[in-house]
Design an enzyme around this catalytic site. Structure first.
Site, PDB file in Angstrom:
ATOM      1  N   ILE A   9       3.749   7.512  -6.762  1.00 22.83           N
ATOM      2  CA  ILE A   9       3.883   8.867  -6.232  1.00 22.83           C
ATOM      3  C   ILE A   9       3.102   9.075  -4.947  1.00 22.83           C
ATOM      4  O   ILE A   9       3.340  10.044  -4.222  1.00 22.83           O
ATOM      5  CB  ILE A   9       3.457   9.924  -7.278  1.00 22.83           C
ATOM      6  N   GLN A  11       0.609   6.736  -1.776  1.00 20.45           N
ATOM      7  CA  GLN A  11      -0.162   5.581  -1.334  1.00 20.45           C
ATOM      8  C   GLN A  11      -1.011   5.988  -0.147  1.00 20.45           C
ATOM      9  O   GLN A  11      -0.499   6.513   0.848  1.00 20.45           O
ATOM     10  CB  GLN A  11       0.741   4.403  -0.959  1.00 20.45           C
ATOM     11  N   GLY A  12      -2.311   5.775  -0.253  1.00 25.59           N
ATOM     12  CA  GLY A  12      -3.223   6.098   0.822  1.00 25.59           C
ATOM     13  C   GLY A  12      -3.853   4.854   1.400  1.00 25.59           C
ATOM     14  O   GLY A  12      -3.388   3.728   1.161  1.00 25.59           O
ATOM     15  N   ALA A  13      -4.915   5.062   2.170  1.00 24.10           N
ATOM     16  CA  ALA A  13      -5.583   3.940   2.812  1.00 24.10           C
ATOM     17  C   ALA A  13      -6.389   3.109   1.826  1.00 24.10           C
ATOM     18  O   ALA A  13      -6.678   1.935   2.075  1.00 24.10           O
ATOM     19  CB  ALA A  13      -6.503   4.451   3.926  1.00 24.10           C
ATOM     20  N   GLU A  14      -6.769   3.711   0.702  1.00 23.12           N
ATOM     21  CA  GLU A  14      -7.644   3.027  -0.249  1.00 23.12           C
ATOM     22  C   GLU A  14      -6.951   2.604  -1.541  1.00 23.12           C
ATOM     23  O   GLU A  14      -7.394   1.657  -2.189  1.00 23.12           O
ATOM     24  CB  GLU A  14      -8.828   3.941  -0.617  1.00 23.12           C
ATOM     25  N   ALA A  15      -5.894   3.338  -1.919  1.00 20.54           N
ATOM     26  CA  ALA A  15      -5.335   3.089  -3.254  1.00 20.54           C
ATOM     27  C   ALA A  15      -3.881   3.528  -3.348  1.00 20.54           C
ATOM     28  O   ALA A  15      -3.382   4.293  -2.519  1.00 20.54           O
ATOM     29  CB  ALA A  15      -6.164   3.823  -4.308  1.00 20.54           C
ATOM     30  N   LYS A  16      -3.228   3.026  -4.391  1.00 23.42           N
ATOM     31  CA  LYS A  16      -1.898   3.487  -4.783  1.00 23.42           C
ATOM     32  C   LYS A  16      -2.036   4.349  -6.029  1.00 23.42           C
ATOM     33  O   LYS A  16      -2.842   4.051  -6.908  1.00 23.42           O
ATOM     34  CB  LYS A  16      -0.973   2.308  -5.082  1.00 23.42           C
ATOM     35  N   LYS A  30      -4.847   5.109 -10.684  1.00 24.38           N
ATOM     36  CA  LYS A  30      -5.281   4.909  -9.304  1.00 24.38           C
ATOM     37  C   LYS A  30      -5.680   3.452  -9.154  1.00 24.38           C
ATOM     38  O   LYS A  30      -6.669   3.001  -9.743  1.00 24.38           O
ATOM     39  CB  LYS A  30      -6.453   5.833  -8.984  1.00 24.38           C
ATOM     40  N   ASP A 155     -14.373  14.238   0.237  1.00 25.84           N
ATOM     41  CA  ASP A 155     -13.063  14.403   0.899  1.00 25.84           C
ATOM     42  C   ASP A 155     -12.456  15.738   0.476  1.00 25.84           C
ATOM     43  O   ASP A 155     -11.348  15.791  -0.044  1.00 25.84           O
ATOM     44  CB  ASP A 155     -12.139  13.246   0.538  1.00 25.84           C
TER      45      ASP A 155
END
Length: 208
Positions: A9, A11-16, A30, A155
């Site tokens: 759902i 995806q970022g810079a650190e995790a899916k 995560k 964040d």
């Protein structure tokens, strides 16, 4: 646990982030993926430390009466954190939707009353601010409890806050950069990040 039915759902810079069924309960996983530019041993240690720290922040929030996802399971070997899936809209989406509706309402009012120049129209944006005053109060109360507990989110954005469908409670999510600190400077930086997020994502939100 088989991953073929997992739904990606985000995806970022650190995790899916995956949505899954966790023994009959909707949950998210995560998964922190490896960073190839770091030494493998260092990367593993950093990822595992952040997973544990995030789980601790979530657990401490719940102990202090702050609504946050329940942690279900931690798999350090696979760099995965299993937690509650929260049904609801993010504060970001709720505010953007309200702003769009308010703007549409103002356009309709201007069109209907275009020929009536004598009277002064009520300020719709002001009434919208009053309408969302309760939401802003919830945000303030949650962040005050969080900082009183010496938890730094790291964040703070309106995308990391969800309005729970079942109760209307404000849920703080994504403590991937979270940590503990009793320093006023760290808490001030947390609030500054949120202020910048409001100005960039929600311009004209000063009244809120």
């Amino acid at each position: 646990m088989a991953q073929e039915n997992w739904e990606l759902i985000k995806q970022g810079a650190e995790a899916k982030i995956y949505k899954i069924d966790f023994y009959g309960r909707p949950a998210i996983v995560k998964e922190r993926f490896p960073k190839t530019y770091r030494h493998p041993t260092l990367d593993t240690k950093l990822s595992q430390r952040r997973i544990v720290q995030e789980a601790r922040c979530l657990h401490r929030c719940r102990l202090r009466g702050i609504d946050a996802p329940t942690v279900y399971f931690i798999d350090l070997e696979k760099r995965m954190l299993y937690e509650e899936y929260v049904e609801g809209a993010t504060v970001r989406d709720a505010l953007l939707k309200a702003t769009t509706l308010c703007h549409h309402q103002q356009q309709q009012e201007a069109a209907v009353d275009g020929n009536h120049s004598g009277g002064k129209r009520p300020d719709s944006s002001g009434s919208q601010a009053v309408k969302h005053g309760g939401l802003m109060r919830k945000i303030g109360e949650s962040l005050a409890k969080m900082h009183d507990s010496d938890i730094i989110h790291g964040d703070l954005t309106t995308s990391n806050m969800i309005i729970r469908d079942t109760s209307g409670s404000l849920v703080l999510i994504d403590f991937g950069l979270g940590y503990y600190s009793n320093l006023a400077e760290d808490k001030a930086v947390d609030l500054y990040v949120l202020e910048r997020a409001f100005f960039s994502t929600h311009p004209n939100s000063e009244e809120l």
